[in-house]
Write a protein that holds these residues in place. Structure first.
Motif, PDB file in Angstrom:
ATOM      1  N   ILE A  28       0.603  -1.217   0.176  1.00  0.00           N
ATOM      2  CA  ILE A  28       0.609   0.035  -0.279  1.00  0.00           C
ATOM      3  C   ILE A  28       0.700   0.865   0.230  1.00  0.00           C
ATOM      4  O   ILE A  28       0.669   2.662  -0.031  1.00  0.00           O
ATOM      5  N   SER A  29       1.830   1.494   0.648  1.00  0.00           N
ATOM      6  CA  SER A  29       2.480   2.071   1.259  1.00  0.00           C
ATOM      7  C   SER A  29       3.543   2.807  -0.846  1.00  0.00           C
ATOM      8  O   SER A  29       3.684   4.091  -1.247  1.00  0.00           O
TER       9      SER A  29
ATOM     10  N   ALA B 221       2.024   9.542  -6.204  1.00  0.00           N
ATOM     11  CA  ALA B 221       2.285  10.710  -5.426  1.00  0.00           C
ATOM     12  C   ALA B 221       3.593  11.347  -6.459  1.00  0.00           C
ATOM     13  O   ALA B 221       3.318  12.443  -7.391  1.00  0.00           O
TER      14      ALA B 221
ATOM     15  N   LYS C  54       2.387   2.014  -3.241  1.00  0.00           N
ATOM     16  CA  LYS C  54       1.457   2.137  -4.263  1.00  0.00           C
ATOM     17  C   LYS C  54       1.035   4.097  -4.353  1.00  0.00           C
ATOM     18  O   LYS C  54       0.772   4.911  -5.157  1.00  0.00           O
ATOM     19  N   HIS C  55       0.585   4.265  -3.465  1.00  0.00           N
ATOM     20  CA  HIS C  55       1.083   5.874  -2.498  1.00  0.00           C
ATOM     21  C   HIS C  55       2.117   6.168  -2.760  1.00  0.00           C
ATOM     22  O   HIS C  55       1.754   7.555  -3.817  1.00  0.00           O
ATOM     23  N   HIS C  56       2.977   5.811  -2.639  1.00  0.00           N
ATOM     24  CA  HIS C  56       4.239   6.686  -3.404  1.00  0.00           C
ATOM     25  C   HIS C  56       4.004   6.419  -4.924  1.00  0.00           C
ATOM     26  O   HIS C  56       4.860   7.207  -5.669  1.00  0.00           O
TER      27      HIS C  56
END
Length: 66
Positions: A28-29, A36, A31-33
Motif C-alpha cells: 500500500i505504501s 504521488a 502504491k501511494h508513493h
C-alpha cells in the motif's frame, strides 16, 4: 514459554500474520508513493509544456528584430 503444541501453533500464526501485515503495508505504501510521484511528474511536465508553448508562441508570432 512454549510449553505445548498449541502455544507453538499460536506463535507461528502470530508471526505469519505479522509478516503478511508488513507485506500489505509495504504494498500500500509503495502504491501511494507511485501515485504521488506520478502526480508530481505530471505537474512538472505540464508546467514545462506550458512554459515551452509560451516561449514558442512568442518566437513564432513576431519577427525577430535586433
Amino acid at each position: 514459554m512454549l510449553e505445548s503444541v498449541s502455544d507453538m501453533i499460536s506463535f507461528i500464526v502470530t508471526c505469519v500474520f505479522t509478516l503478511v501485515g508488513l507485506y500489505i503495508f509495504f504494498v500500500i505504501s509503495d502504491k501511494h508513493h507511485d501515485a504521488a510521484m506520478k502526480k508530481r511528474e505530471e505537474m512538472y511536465y505540464s508546467f514545462y509544456e506550458n512554459v515551452d508553448d509560451e516561449y514558442d508562441d512568442d518566437e513564432k508570432s513576431t519577427p525577430y528584430y535586433e
